[in-house]
Design a protein around this motif. Structure first.
Motif, PDB file in Angstrom:
ATOM      1  N   GLU A   1      -8.277  -3.623  -6.894  1.00  0.00           N
ATOM      2  CA  GLU A   1      -7.913  -3.191  -8.249  1.00  0.00           C
ATOM      3  C   GLU A   1      -7.058  -1.952  -8.147  1.00  0.00           C
ATOM      4  O   GLU A   1      -7.189  -1.162  -7.204  1.00  0.00           O
ATOM      5  CB  GLU A   1      -9.138  -2.954  -9.126  1.00  0.00           C
ATOM      6  CG  GLU A   1      -9.992  -1.780  -8.693  1.00  0.00           C
ATOM      7  CD  GLU A   1     -11.231  -1.618  -9.563  1.00  0.00           C
ATOM      8  OE1 GLU A   1     -11.238  -0.678 -10.394  1.00  0.00           O
ATOM      9  OE2 GLU A   1     -12.163  -2.422  -9.400  1.00  0.00           O
ATOM     10  N   TYR A   2      -6.154  -1.807  -9.109  1.00  0.00           N
ATOM     11  CA  TYR A   2      -5.297  -0.628  -9.153  1.00  0.00           C
ATOM     12  C   TYR A   2      -6.069   0.555  -9.707  1.00  0.00           C
ATOM     13  O   TYR A   2      -6.899   0.399 -10.600  1.00  0.00           O
ATOM     14  CB  TYR A   2      -4.066  -0.887 -10.022  1.00  0.00           C
ATOM     15  CG  TYR A   2      -3.166  -1.969  -9.479  1.00  0.00           C
ATOM     16  CD1 TYR A   2      -2.526  -1.828  -8.263  1.00  0.00           C
ATOM     17  CD2 TYR A   2      -2.947  -3.135 -10.200  1.00  0.00           C
ATOM     18  CE1 TYR A   2      -1.701  -2.804  -7.768  1.00  0.00           C
ATOM     19  CE2 TYR A   2      -2.115  -4.129  -9.711  1.00  0.00           C
ATOM     20  CZ  TYR A   2      -1.499  -3.965  -8.500  1.00  0.00           C
ATOM     21  OH  TYR A   2      -0.681  -4.927  -7.997  1.00  0.00           O
ATOM     22  N   LEU A   3      -5.775   1.730  -9.195  1.00  0.00           N
ATOM     23  CA  LEU A   3      -6.352   2.973  -9.701  1.00  0.00           C
ATOM     24  C   LEU A   3      -5.261   3.741 -10.440  1.00  0.00           C
ATOM     25  O   LEU A   3      -4.093   3.596 -10.140  1.00  0.00           O
ATOM     26  CB  LEU A   3      -6.924   3.809  -8.560  1.00  0.00           C
ATOM     27  CG  LEU A   3      -8.022   3.136  -7.734  1.00  0.00           C
ATOM     28  CD1 LEU A   3      -8.419   4.018  -6.566  1.00  0.00           C
ATOM     29  CD2 LEU A   3      -9.223   2.799  -8.602  1.00  0.00           C
TER      30      LEU A   3
ATOM     31  N   VAL B   1     -16.362  -3.905   3.600  1.00  0.00           N
ATOM     32  CA  VAL B   1     -15.714  -2.606   3.551  1.00  0.00           C
ATOM     33  C   VAL B   1     -15.208  -2.389   2.133  1.00  0.00           C
ATOM     34  O   VAL B   1     -14.628  -3.295   1.538  1.00  0.00           O
ATOM     35  CB  VAL B   1     -14.524  -2.548   4.537  1.00  0.00           C
ATOM     36  CG1 VAL B   1     -13.772  -1.246   4.395  1.00  0.00           C
ATOM     37  CG2 VAL B   1     -15.003  -2.749   5.961  1.00  0.00           C
ATOM     38  N   LEU B   2     -15.428  -1.183   1.603  1.00  0.00           N
ATOM     39  CA  LEU B   2     -14.898  -0.777   0.307  1.00  0.00           C
ATOM     40  C   LEU B   2     -14.174   0.532   0.534  1.00  0.00           C
ATOM     41  O   LEU B   2     -14.767   1.488   1.039  1.00  0.00           O
ATOM     42  CB  LEU B   2     -16.028  -0.599  -0.710  1.00  0.00           C
ATOM     43  CG  LEU B   2     -15.621  -0.121  -2.098  1.00  0.00           C
ATOM     44  CD1 LEU B   2     -14.717  -1.136  -2.775  1.00  0.00           C
ATOM     45  CD2 LEU B   2     -16.861   0.135  -2.931  1.00  0.00           C
ATOM     46  N   VAL B   3     -12.889   0.570   0.215  1.00  0.00           N
ATOM     47  CA  VAL B   3     -12.092   1.764   0.492  1.00  0.00           C
ATOM     48  C   VAL B   3     -11.051   1.953  -0.603  1.00  0.00           C
ATOM     49  O   VAL B   3     -10.560   0.979  -1.186  1.00  0.00           O
ATOM     50  CB  VAL B   3     -11.429   1.682   1.896  1.00  0.00           C
ATOM     51  CG1 VAL B   3     -10.409   0.586   1.968  1.00  0.00           C
ATOM     52  CG2 VAL B   3     -10.846   3.011   2.314  1.00  0.00           C
ATOM     53  N   GLU B   4     -10.756   3.220  -0.881  1.00  0.00           N
ATOM     54  CA  GLU B   4      -9.682   3.570  -1.807  1.00  0.00           C
ATOM     55  C   GLU B   4      -8.582   4.263  -1.025  1.00  0.00           C
ATOM     56  O   GLU B   4      -8.855   4.966  -0.052  1.00  0.00           O
ATOM     57  CB  GLU B   4     -10.194   4.518  -2.896  1.00  0.00           C
ATOM     58  CG  GLU B   4     -11.181   3.885  -3.825  1.00  0.00           C
ATOM     59  CD  GLU B   4     -11.660   4.844  -4.909  1.00  0.00           C
ATOM     60  OE1 GLU B   4     -11.130   5.967  -5.028  1.00  0.00           O
ATOM     61  OE2 GLU B   4     -12.594   4.464  -5.633  1.00  0.00           O
TER      62      GLU B   4
ATOM     63  N   PRO C   1       5.374   0.853  -4.302  1.00  0.00           N
ATOM     64  CA  PRO C   1       5.035   1.651  -3.117  1.00  0.00           C
ATOM     65  C   PRO C   1       4.122   2.828  -3.483  1.00  0.00           C
ATOM     66  O   PRO C   1       4.265   3.414  -4.555  1.00  0.00           O
ATOM     67  CB  PRO C   1       6.392   2.153  -2.620  1.00  0.00           C
ATOM     68  CG  PRO C   1       7.381   1.209  -3.200  1.00  0.00           C
ATOM     69  CD  PRO C   1       6.816   0.736  -4.502  1.00  0.00           C
ATOM     70  N   GLN C   2       3.210   3.136  -2.604  1.00  0.00           N
ATOM     71  CA  GLN C   2       2.281   4.264  -2.741  1.00  0.00           C
ATOM     72  C   GLN C   2       1.304   4.114  -3.912  1.00  0.00           C
ATOM     73  O   GLN C   2       0.688   5.092  -4.337  1.00  0.00           O
ATOM     74  CB  GLN C   2       3.031   5.589  -2.851  1.00  0.00           C
ATOM     75  CG  GLN C   2       3.844   5.923  -1.619  1.00  0.00           C
ATOM     76  CD  GLN C   2       2.957   6.117  -0.395  1.00  0.00           C
ATOM     77  OE1 GLN C   2       1.955   6.813  -0.439  1.00  0.00           O
ATOM     78  NE2 GLN C   2       3.329   5.503   0.712  1.00  0.00           N
ATOM     79  N   GLN C   3       1.141   2.916  -4.448  1.00  0.00           N
ATOM     80  CA  GLN C   3       0.187   2.680  -5.523  1.00  0.00           C
ATOM     81  C   GLN C   3      -1.236   2.909  -5.006  1.00  0.00           C
ATOM     82  O   GLN C   3      -1.587   2.429  -3.930  1.00  0.00           O
ATOM     83  CB  GLN C   3       0.316   1.244  -6.051  1.00  0.00           C
ATOM     84  CG  GLN C   3      -0.777   0.819  -7.005  1.00  0.00           C
ATOM     85  CD  GLN C   3      -0.724   1.530  -8.334  1.00  0.00           C
ATOM     86  OE1 GLN C   3       0.325   1.631  -8.945  1.00  0.00           O
ATOM     87  NE2 GLN C   3      -1.857   2.039  -8.786  1.00  0.00           N
ATOM     88  N   ALA C   4      -2.043   3.639  -5.774  1.00  0.00           N
ATOM     89  CA  ALA C   4      -3.449   3.837  -5.414  1.00  0.00           C
ATOM     90  C   ALA C   4      -4.232   2.577  -5.763  1.00  0.00           C
ATOM     91  O   ALA C   4      -4.085   2.036  -6.860  1.00  0.00           O
ATOM     92  CB  ALA C   4      -4.017   5.043  -6.142  1.00  0.00           C
ATOM     93  N   ILE C   5      -5.041   2.117  -4.811  1.00  0.00           N
ATOM     94  CA  ILE C   5      -5.865   0.928  -5.040  1.00  0.00           C
ATOM     95  C   ILE C   5      -7.268   1.141  -4.486  1.00  0.00           C
ATOM     96  O   ILE C   5      -7.501   2.004  -3.646  1.00  0.00           O
ATOM     97  CB  ILE C   5      -5.262  -0.349  -4.417  1.00  0.00           C
ATOM     98  CG1 ILE C   5      -5.259  -0.278  -2.890  1.00  0.00           C
ATOM     99  CG2 ILE C   5      -3.880  -0.639  -4.943  1.00  0.00           C
ATOM    100  CD1 ILE C   5      -4.956  -1.617  -2.235  1.00  0.00           C
TER     101      ILE C   5
END
Length: 101
Positions: free
Chosen positions: A98-100, A7-10, A69-73
């Motif tokens: 990884e962080y976005l 699974v690959l998800v953002e 909190p709420q960091q996009a990854i």
């Protein structure tokens, strides 16, 4: 026989628990990946809004617990049943992220 389960998800990270230990003593955390996107399906765009439960163990656990909190990854992992008793309840086991932004 090699059967794939990837699974690959953002999404945005929501950790719901403090670090705890498995019966084998491995550090783990649980939480949710909050995902929102538009996906092409049957020639039309479909709005996707979902919350995906996750678990992270070991080094990944220690890295994710430091995440604001709420960091996009973007994360990659595999799906597994929450337990042998609840085989219909799937959980994403994060193995790489990884962080976005």
């Amino acid at each position: 026989m090699n059967q794939r389960n990837q699974v690959l998800v953002e999404g945005h990270l929501l950790i719901t628990d403090a670090i705890r230990r498995t019966p084998a003593g491995i550090a783990m955390i649980e939480g949710w990946i909050i995902h929102q996107s538009e996906q092409a399906e049957a020639g039309a765009q479909r709005k996707v809004d979902c919350e995906i439960p996750f678990v992270a163990l070991g080094d990944i656990c220690h890295q994710l617990i430091k995440t604001p909190p709420q960091q996009a990854i973007k994360c990659k992992g595999f799906l597994a049943a929450r337990s042998s008793k609840y085989r219909q309840n799937l959980v994403l086991h994060i193995i790489v992220f990884e962080y976005l932004n």
